[in-house]
Write a protein that holds these residues in place. Sequence first.
Motif, PDB file in Angstrom:
ATOM      1  N   ALA A 313      -6.918  -7.070 -23.008  1.00  0.00           N
ATOM      2  CA  ALA A 313      -7.556  -8.165 -22.252  1.00  0.00           C
ATOM      3  C   ALA A 313      -7.594  -9.437 -23.107  1.00  0.00           C
ATOM      4  N   PHE A 314      -7.822  -9.263 -24.401  1.00  0.00           N
ATOM      5  CA  PHE A 314      -7.893 -10.422 -25.296  1.00  0.00           C
ATOM      6  C   PHE A 314      -6.541 -11.145 -25.360  1.00  0.00           C
ATOM      7  N   VAL A 315      -5.472 -10.349 -25.528  1.00  0.00           N
ATOM      8  CA  VAL A 315      -4.137 -10.959 -25.630  1.00  0.00           C
ATOM      9  C   VAL A 315      -3.731 -11.562 -24.279  1.00  0.00           C
ATOM     10  N   ALA A 316      -4.070 -10.874 -23.183  1.00  0.00           N
ATOM     11  CA  ALA A 316      -3.733 -11.399 -21.852  1.00  0.00           C
ATOM     12  C   ALA A 316      -4.425 -12.743 -21.627  1.00  0.00           C
ATOM     13  N   ASP A 317      -5.658 -12.870 -22.100  1.00  0.00           N
ATOM     14  CA  ASP A 317      -6.385 -14.147 -21.989  1.00  0.00           C
ATOM     15  C   ASP A 317      -5.678 -15.257 -22.759  1.00  0.00           C
ATOM     16  N   SER A 318      -5.281 -14.931 -23.991  1.00  0.00           N
ATOM     17  CA  SER A 318      -4.566 -15.922 -24.808  1.00  0.00           C
ATOM     18  C   SER A 318      -3.277 -16.333 -24.106  1.00  0.00           C
ATOM     19  N   ALA A 319      -2.575 -15.333 -23.549  1.00  0.00           N
ATOM     20  CA  ALA A 319      -1.298 -15.611 -22.872  1.00  0.00           C
ATOM     21  C   ALA A 319      -1.526 -16.489 -21.643  1.00  0.00           C
ATOM     22  N   ARG A 320      -2.623 -16.253 -20.932  1.00  0.00           N
ATOM     23  CA  ARG A 320      -2.930 -17.085 -19.760  1.00  0.00           C
ATOM     24  C   ARG A 320      -3.150 -18.535 -20.178  1.00  0.00           C
ATOM     25  N   GLU A 321      -3.815 -18.715 -21.314  1.00  0.00           N
ATOM     26  CA  GLU A 321      -4.055 -20.090 -21.781  1.00  0.00           C
ATOM     27  C   GLU A 321      -2.756 -20.782 -22.181  1.00  0.00           C
ATOM     28  N   HIS A 326      -0.872 -17.482 -13.526  1.00  0.00           N
ATOM     29  CA  HIS A 326       0.102 -16.838 -12.627  1.00  0.00           C
ATOM     30  C   HIS A 326       1.315 -16.283 -13.372  1.00  0.00           C
ATOM     31  N   ASN A 327       1.468 -16.631 -14.644  1.00  0.00           N
ATOM     32  CA  ASN A 327       2.619 -16.111 -15.402  1.00  0.00           C
ATOM     33  C   ASN A 327       2.271 -14.893 -16.258  1.00  0.00           C
ATOM     34  N   VAL A 328       1.043 -14.440 -16.135  1.00  0.00           N
ATOM     35  CA  VAL A 328       0.623 -13.265 -16.898  1.00  0.00           C
ATOM     36  C   VAL A 328       0.323 -12.155 -15.898  1.00  0.00           C
ATOM     37  N   ILE A 329       1.171 -11.155 -15.926  1.00  0.00           N
ATOM     38  CA  ILE A 329       1.139 -10.155 -14.854  1.00  0.00           C
ATOM     39  C   ILE A 329       0.657  -8.809 -15.389  1.00  0.00           C
ATOM     40  N   GLU A 330      -0.308  -8.240 -14.686  1.00  0.00           N
ATOM     41  CA  GLU A 330      -0.727  -6.894 -15.088  1.00  0.00           C
ATOM     42  C   GLU A 330       0.273  -5.906 -14.488  1.00  0.00           C
ATOM     43  N   LEU A 331       0.919  -5.130 -15.331  1.00  0.00           N
ATOM     44  CA  LEU A 331       1.974  -4.217 -14.871  1.00  0.00           C
ATOM     45  C   LEU A 331       1.357  -3.014 -14.158  1.00  0.00           C
ATOM     46  N   ALA A 332       1.921  -2.703 -13.002  1.00  0.00           N
ATOM     47  CA  ALA A 332       1.381  -1.596 -12.215  1.00  0.00           C
ATOM     48  C   ALA A 332       1.754  -0.253 -12.837  1.00  0.00           C
ATOM     49  N   THR A 390      -3.312 -16.044 -30.231  1.00  0.00           N
ATOM     50  CA  THR A 390      -4.138 -14.828 -30.230  1.00  0.00           C
ATOM     51  C   THR A 390      -4.844 -14.695 -31.589  1.00  0.00           C
ATOM     52  N   ALA A 391      -4.112 -14.931 -32.665  1.00  0.00           N
ATOM     53  CA  ALA A 391      -4.700 -14.802 -34.001  1.00  0.00           C
ATOM     54  C   ALA A 391      -5.811 -15.833 -34.197  1.00  0.00           C
ATOM     55  N   VAL A 392      -5.528 -17.072 -33.850  1.00  0.00           N
ATOM     56  CA  VAL A 392      -6.519 -18.137 -34.048  1.00  0.00           C
ATOM     57  C   VAL A 392      -7.801 -17.794 -33.283  1.00  0.00           C
ATOM     58  N   LYS A 393      -7.634 -17.378 -32.041  1.00  0.00           N
ATOM     59  CA  LYS A 393      -8.826 -17.041 -31.221  1.00  0.00           C
ATOM     60  C   LYS A 393      -9.568 -15.835 -31.774  1.00  0.00           C
ATOM     61  N   TYR A 394      -8.780 -14.829 -32.168  1.00  0.00           N
ATOM     62  CA  TYR A 394      -9.394 -13.581 -32.650  1.00  0.00           C
ATOM     63  C   TYR A 394     -10.184 -13.831 -33.930  1.00  0.00           C
TER      64      TYR A 394
END
Length: 398
Positions: A313-321, A326-332, A390-394
């Motif tokens: 969830a943390f990395v997905a958040d960074s990727a969304r930013e 809409h470009n960050v997709i949770e894989l089914a 991700t690193a900076v945020k983490y």
Amino acid sequence: MTVSIEEIRESITAIHARLIKFRRDIHSYPELSGEEEKTSAFVAGILEDNDIELRTGVGGYGVVGVINGARPGRTIAFRADMDALPVQDKKSVEYASKVEGVMHACGHDAHTTMLLGTAIVLNSFRERLTGSVKLIFQPSEERAVTGAKFMIEEGALEDPVPSAIVALHCFPEMEVGTVGHRPGIMSASSDRFRIVVKGKSGHASRPHQCVDAVLLASLVVNAIHHIVSRRTDPLHHGVISIGTVQGGMAPNIIADHVEMEGTVRALDPAARKKIHSLIEETIKGVTEGMGGGYELEYWFGTPPVVNSKKVDAFVADSAREILGAHNVIELAEPLMGAEDFAYFAEKVPGTLVRLGTGNRDKGITSHLHNSMFDIDEDALKVGAEILSWTAVKYLSKV
Ligand code: NI
């Protein structure tokens, strides 16, 4: 003052051309699993040029770098694999493989490059970071004898001990500028087995005096294929395939033994164990019930990759930013292929994220492990941005 997303973006953009060059250099001279001598030296050279603390020869040709921020804090680790495949590169581009029969057909050249880019950028901000970034460049991902395991055994996850680990993997089925993530199970385990079905030989006209190993083997093959369809939970996916069957000497002799080899893939650690015990139970039941015997050798290989919900969830958040929601997709669905990142994710909460590297408009659509495989090199920028941010945020979260 903490580092902003704009600063990360600008810094990566500024080195994008260099990253393309790194990737093309590595792509031109691919090295097979366990032979990554030059790639490893290339990586070490770049870390050294940037005054990044490093250890080489970790679990073979593995390299571990550490960027220490100005103040102590927690540690995030990133892992990139470095090995290539025994595939003939058939692309007609100047950076196509110069090594006959060896090719970066799984994008590990891109993984290595993105981590180098992340290292260069984060290192330039190290005075403003709290905590550490661990850079794990891993050899031998594609082979059954995995580099991940050896690197862990040789201390890759110690001193400092990371509290999260992240890896990206090229995914040509997704367009550049998108990523796919998945909390929980991301890819399957890969185990292997060898069975010897034992009978008693004799003349083909006198079967009652013999135990026919060929017939027993056929029953074993059949019965094993009932395990996944009838004995494991249909929601716990698994695959059992028998790839080789060898036995018999002559048309008029009843065979006394037949050898078979196969592979098991499972998405769930419990299903994986269950399949193993059911295989043994099935072979024992069939062979001994018909007067024969058996030998079973079973090798547990790479476990399933189980992504930590929190880290994912943390990395997905960074990727969304970075990319927009809409470009960050949770894989089914997870993938049935195995990835030895699993060993790292067993030790440290982690996530393996799929990075879109395809571009239909540019005709970049070849699948992984294909002799035409290539990436849209804009993905190098996207990947390095996601890892750096991700690193900076983490590290800024105490
Ligand atoms: Ni790969």
